[in-house]
Scaffold this motif. Structure first.
Motif, PDB file in Angstrom:
ATOM      1  N   ASP A   1       0.839  -1.203   0.000  1.00  0.00           N
ATOM      2  CA  ASP A   1       0.000   0.000   0.000  1.00  0.00           C
ATOM      3  C   ASP A   1       0.877   1.258   0.000  1.00  0.00           C
ATOM      4  OD1 ASP A   1      -2.649  -1.399   0.411  1.00  0.00           O
ATOM      5  OD2 ASP A   1      -1.587  -2.035   2.226  1.00  0.00           O
ATOM      6  N   TRP A   2       1.942   1.198   0.774  1.00  0.00           N
ATOM      7  CA  TRP A   2       2.887   2.309   0.813  1.00  0.00           C
ATOM      8  C   TRP A   2       3.441   2.588  -0.582  1.00  0.00           C
ATOM      9  CZ3 TRP A   2       4.763   6.463   2.956  1.00  0.00           C
ATOM     10  CH2 TRP A   2       6.086   6.854   2.753  1.00  0.00           C
ATOM     11  N   TYR A   3       3.824   1.544  -1.300  1.00  0.00           N
ATOM     12  CA  TYR A   3       4.398   1.742  -2.629  1.00  0.00           C
ATOM     13  C   TYR A   3       3.356   2.224  -3.635  1.00  0.00           C
ATOM     14  CZ  TYR A   3       8.757  -0.144  -0.949  1.00  0.00           C
ATOM     15  OH  TYR A   3       9.921  -0.327  -0.252  1.00  0.00           O
ATOM     16  N   ASP A   4       2.084   1.929  -3.388  1.00  0.00           N
ATOM     17  CA  ASP A   4       1.031   2.526  -4.223  1.00  0.00           C
ATOM     18  C   ASP A   4       1.063   4.046  -4.095  1.00  0.00           C
ATOM     19  OD1 ASP A   4       0.153   0.071  -5.104  1.00  0.00           O
ATOM     20  OD2 ASP A   4      -1.539  -0.046  -3.718  1.00  0.00           O
ATOM     21  N   TRP A   5       1.195   4.535  -2.866  1.00  0.00           N
ATOM     22  CA  TRP A   5       1.277   5.979  -2.648  1.00  0.00           C
ATOM     23  C   TRP A   5       2.565   6.559  -3.228  1.00  0.00           C
ATOM     24  CZ3 TRP A   5      -0.639   5.654   3.079  1.00  0.00           C
ATOM     25  CH2 TRP A   5      -2.036   5.780   3.103  1.00  0.00           C
ATOM     26  N   VAL A   6       3.668   5.832  -3.028  1.00  0.00           N
ATOM     27  CA  VAL A   6       4.951   6.305  -3.541  1.00  0.00           C
ATOM     28  C   VAL A   6       4.896   6.498  -5.053  1.00  0.00           C
ATOM     29  CG1 VAL A   6       7.372   5.618  -3.913  1.00  0.00           C
ATOM     30  CG2 VAL A   6       6.334   5.363  -1.648  1.00  0.00           C
ATOM     31  N   SER A   7       4.163   5.648  -5.734  1.00  0.00           N
ATOM     32  CA  SER A   7       4.128   5.683  -7.196  1.00  0.00           C
ATOM     33  C   SER A   7       3.302   6.827  -7.759  1.00  0.00           C
ATOM     34  CB  SER A   7       3.584   4.354  -7.733  1.00  0.00           C
ATOM     35  OG  SER A   7       2.210   4.207  -7.408  1.00  0.00           O
ATOM     36  N   LEU A   8       2.526   7.512  -6.916  1.00  0.00           N
ATOM     37  CA  LEU A   8       1.734   8.635  -7.405  1.00  0.00           C
ATOM     38  C   LEU A   8       2.647   9.798  -7.782  1.00  0.00           C
ATOM     39  CD1 LEU A   8      -1.278   8.648  -4.905  1.00  0.00           C
ATOM     40  CD2 LEU A   8      -1.144   7.595  -7.160  1.00  0.00           C
ATOM     41  N   SER A   9       2.211  10.591  -8.739  1.00  0.00           N
ATOM     42  CA  SER A   9       3.067  11.660  -9.256  1.00  0.00           C
ATOM     43  C   SER A   9       2.926  12.969  -8.499  1.00  0.00           C
ATOM     44  CB  SER A   9       2.758  11.892 -10.738  1.00  0.00           C
ATOM     45  OG  SER A   9       1.386  12.228 -10.910  1.00  0.00           O
ATOM     46  N   ILE A  10       2.001  13.044  -7.560  1.00  0.00           N
ATOM     47  CA  ILE A  10       1.794  14.279  -6.804  1.00  0.00           C
ATOM     48  C   ILE A  10       2.064  14.036  -5.330  1.00  0.00           C
ATOM     49  CG2 ILE A  10       0.120  15.191  -8.451  1.00  0.00           C
ATOM     50  CD1 ILE A  10      -2.103  14.308  -6.551  1.00  0.00           C
ATOM     51  N   PRO A  11       2.322  15.100  -4.552  1.00  0.00           N
ATOM     52  CA  PRO A  11       2.565  14.925  -3.117  1.00  0.00           C
ATOM     53  C   PRO A  11       1.350  14.340  -2.396  1.00  0.00           C
ATOM     54  CG  PRO A  11       3.240  17.115  -3.837  1.00  0.00           C
ATOM     55  CD  PRO A  11       2.460  16.518  -4.966  1.00  0.00           C
ATOM     56  N   ILE A  12       1.636  13.568  -1.375  1.00  0.00           N
ATOM     57  CA  ILE A  12       0.615  13.023  -0.479  1.00  0.00           C
ATOM     58  C   ILE A  12       0.608  13.890   0.778  1.00  0.00           C
ATOM     59  CG2 ILE A  12      -0.145  10.998   0.813  1.00  0.00           C
ATOM     60  CD1 ILE A  12      -0.042  10.519  -2.184  1.00  0.00           C
ATOM     61  N   LEU A  13      -0.566  14.248   1.249  1.00  0.00           N
ATOM     62  CA  LEU A  13      -0.710  15.038   2.473  1.00  0.00           C
ATOM     63  C   LEU A  13      -1.377  14.186   3.543  1.00  0.00           C
ATOM     64  CD1 LEU A  13      -0.936  17.562   4.312  1.00  0.00           C
ATOM     65  CD2 LEU A  13      -3.009  18.191   3.018  1.00  0.00           C
ATOM     66  N   PHE A  14      -0.681  14.041   4.678  1.00  0.00           N
ATOM     67  CA  PHE A  14      -1.263  13.422   5.864  1.00  0.00           C
ATOM     68  C   PHE A  14      -1.656  14.557   6.816  1.00  0.00           C
ATOM     69  CE2 PHE A  14       1.745  10.258   4.236  1.00  0.00           C
ATOM     70  CZ  PHE A  14       0.946   9.123   4.180  1.00  0.00           C
ATOM     71  N   PRO A  15      -2.950  14.828   7.001  1.00  0.00           N
ATOM     72  CA  PRO A  15      -3.348  15.943   7.865  1.00  0.00           C
ATOM     73  C   PRO A  15      -2.862  15.787   9.304  1.00  0.00           C
ATOM     74  CG  PRO A  15      -5.176  15.241   6.505  1.00  0.00           C
ATOM     75  CD  PRO A  15      -4.104  14.225   6.324  1.00  0.00           C
ATOM     76  N   ARG A  16      -2.955  14.575   9.822  1.00  0.00           N
ATOM     77  CA  ARG A  16      -2.364  14.306  11.153  1.00  0.00           C
ATOM     78  C   ARG A  16      -1.782  12.910  11.137  1.00  0.00           C
ATOM     79  NH1 ARG A  16      -4.270  16.134  17.052  1.00  0.00           N
ATOM     80  NH2 ARG A  16      -3.187  17.965  16.204  1.00  0.00           N
ATOM     81  N   VAL A  17      -0.574  12.775  11.685  1.00  0.00           N
ATOM     82  CA  VAL A  17       0.118  11.496  11.653  1.00  0.00           C
ATOM     83  C   VAL A  17       0.898  11.303  12.947  1.00  0.00           C
ATOM     84  CG1 VAL A  17       2.139  12.492  10.486  1.00  0.00           C
ATOM     85  CG2 VAL A  17       1.681  10.063  10.265  1.00  0.00           C
ATOM     86  N   LEU A  18       0.917  10.071  13.423  1.00  0.00           N
ATOM     87  CA  LEU A  18       1.789   9.667  14.526  1.00  0.00           C
ATOM     88  C   LEU A  18       2.823   8.719  13.938  1.00  0.00           C
ATOM     89  CD1 LEU A  18       0.764   8.504  18.110  1.00  0.00           C
ATOM     90  CD2 LEU A  18       2.509   7.289  16.804  1.00  0.00           C
ATOM     91  N   ILE A  19       4.107   9.062  14.074  1.00  0.00           N
ATOM     92  CA  ILE A  19       5.186   8.214  13.574  1.00  0.00           C
ATOM     93  C   ILE A  19       5.891   7.559  14.753  1.00  0.00           C
ATOM     94  CG2 ILE A  19       7.362   8.129  12.300  1.00  0.00           C
ATOM     95  CD1 ILE A  19       6.476  10.522  10.704  1.00  0.00           C
ATOM     96  N   ALA A  20       5.979   6.241  14.710  1.00  0.00           N
ATOM     97  CA  ALA A  20       6.744   5.477  15.696  1.00  0.00           C
ATOM     98  C   ALA A  20       7.909   4.816  14.972  1.00  0.00           C
ATOM     99  CB  ALA A  20       5.866   4.425  16.362  1.00  0.00           C
TER     100      ALA A  20
END
Length: 447
Positions: free
Chosen positions: A204-223
């Motif tokens: 799923d991550w690589y699906d997003w990576v393959s898009l040609s425009i920036p992805i915006l995460f309005p709120r994210v928690l990174i661990a």
């Protein structure tokens, strides 16, 4: 279509300690995260990417937020290969609003609405768990370390039981076939705590990576395990979940019992009714999780038998309920229901003690962990102490006839015999400790 202007803005770091970060408006393009800021650059300006230093004032270094998601190994508690795990500018970049405009044609300072074709918004709250597969398929590390830290970080926002569940949980370094543990506890945890949350994985991550425009995460928690490891609390306790305890919980919220939203959800799903009259008046339950049917870390046979005999005598003496059981002979639900109604939990160091997460907290609530003499690990000790700070869960370690507890515990040690099947224990020492915990609490109850 137009994206509401309030979402497309510069990045804000809401909460941060090494390895645990909550951000608003995080961007990603071609696999690179972008933190966009109007903060002034450092002086002198950074001339090349440095993962150990932010290029802008008042922002944490990139390596304190993210790593490459590789396995950890080597000396100093896994710090041996740290240099190869820190991010490069293909992983995480800090850019000014002007740089972002030049890269993507989006002016975050204009406060104007942005056409949808310029940026793809992933709505809601996203938890990005950037660990490698190394520890994920282990019940303790998944629930009592990764999610323990995630929830402590999330709880620092305030809201307790009213905090909304994440919209999605993303494991960018993990495929969908490699997050379940052999005991099937990880999946029980996720399905009962977050039944409506979407789980996404590397494909799923690589699906997003393959898009040609920036992805915006309005709120994210990174661990990120690797990012947390240089922190003081990790070096002290060898637990990544120790690091977010630097984030304060709003005063008085949940009476300090920040873990209760998670514990209550799992207990309710298992059918434990904490509001019933029976739950409030039941006699103390002492559960000994035996490992004698397992293939390692077992008590000497004669010591196991003496411990059981001493516990049976105490059962008659105090009128308590004593249960002796092997966890592998119980279903997942039976394990949670049993430990969930236990006052005192006894066991040799091992995965079964992860069930302390589901214990009800109170004056008598106790975990007694048996080690090979001279051996020590912080796993269940730290979890009990961190969970019990607001509601009462006490941990004791046993070295045969010696009792250890905070703050007098030793540093981690794994001597020969630690993993073996000839672990000695003095049954009377354990039973005397159980008696003290039961009767001392009873005296407190009596005023």
């Amino acid at each position: 279509m137009i994206i509401p202007g309030g979402l497309v803005r510069e990045t804000t770091i809401i909460k941060h300690v090494p390895g645990w970060t909550i951000l608003d408006s995080l961007y990603m393009h071609n696999g690179t995260y972008y933190i966009v800021t109007s903060n002034p650059p450092i002086d002198p300006p950074q001339t090349k990417y440095d993962p150990a230093q932010s290029s802008f004032l008042n922002l944490p270094p990139p390596k304190a937020i993210l790593s490459k998601g590789y396995d950890v190994y080597g000396a100093r508690g896994g710090m041996g290969n740290e240099p190869m795990r820190v991010p490069d500018e293909q992983g995480l970049r800090y850019v000014s609003t002007a740089e972002f405009r030049d890269l993507f044609g989006i002016d975050l300072t204009a406060k104007e609405e942005v056409e949808e074709w310029r940026v793809h918004t992933v709505p809601g709250l996203t938890f990005i768990l950037n660990d490698s597969p190394q520890f994920i398929t282990h019940y303790y590390h998944f629930c009592a370390e990764l999610w323990f830290g995630v929830w402590r970080t999330y709880a620092s926002l305030g809201g307790g039981h009213k905090l909304p569940p994440p919209t999605r949980v993303l494991f960018p370094n993990l495929d969908s076939a490699h997050w379940r543990d052999y005991a099937n506890m990880n999946q029980l945890f996720m399905r009962s705590l977050l039944p409506s949350t979407q789980m996404l994985f590397s494909h799923d991550w690589y699906d997003w990576v393959s898009l040609s425009i920036p992805i915006l995460f309005p709120r994210v928690l990174i661990a990120d395990r690797s990012a947390a490891m240089p922190a003081y609390n990790y070096q002290r306790f060898q637990r990544t979940a120790a690091v977010p305890f630097g984030l304060l919980i709003p005063h008085g919220e949940e009476r300090g019992d920040w873990w209760s939203p998670v514990r209550d959800a799992i207990r309710a799903f298992a059918g434990l009714d904490d509001d019933s009259a029976t739950a409030r008046t039941t006699r103390p339950v002492v559960t000994y999780l035996s490992r004698q049917d397992w293939n390692r870390r077992k008590l000497k046979t004669e010591d196991h038998e003496r411990l059981v005999a001493e516990l049976r005598k105490l059962e008659v003496e105090l009128g308590i309920e004593v249960i002796v059981v092997s966890a592998e002979n119980l279903s997942r639900w039976e394990q949670i229901r049993l430990v969930g109604r236990s006052t005192i939990l006894i066991g040799v160091h091992g995965n079964g003690l992860t069930a302390e997460l589901w214990m009800n907290l109170g004056f008598r609530s106790t975990v007694i962990e048996i080690f090979y003499p001279g051996g020590w690990a912080h796993d269940y000790e730290y979890t009990a102490r961190a969970m019990g700070a607001g509601g009462g869960l006490k941990h004791y370690g046993i070295w045969n006839d010696q009792v250890l507890t905070s703050p007098g515990f030793p540093p981690p040690s794994y001597p020969p015999g630690f993993q073996g099947n000839e672990i000695p224990v003095d049954g009377r020492t354990v039973v005397n400790l159980v008696r003290d915990r039961i009767t001392a609490a009873a005296e407190l109850d009596d005023g």
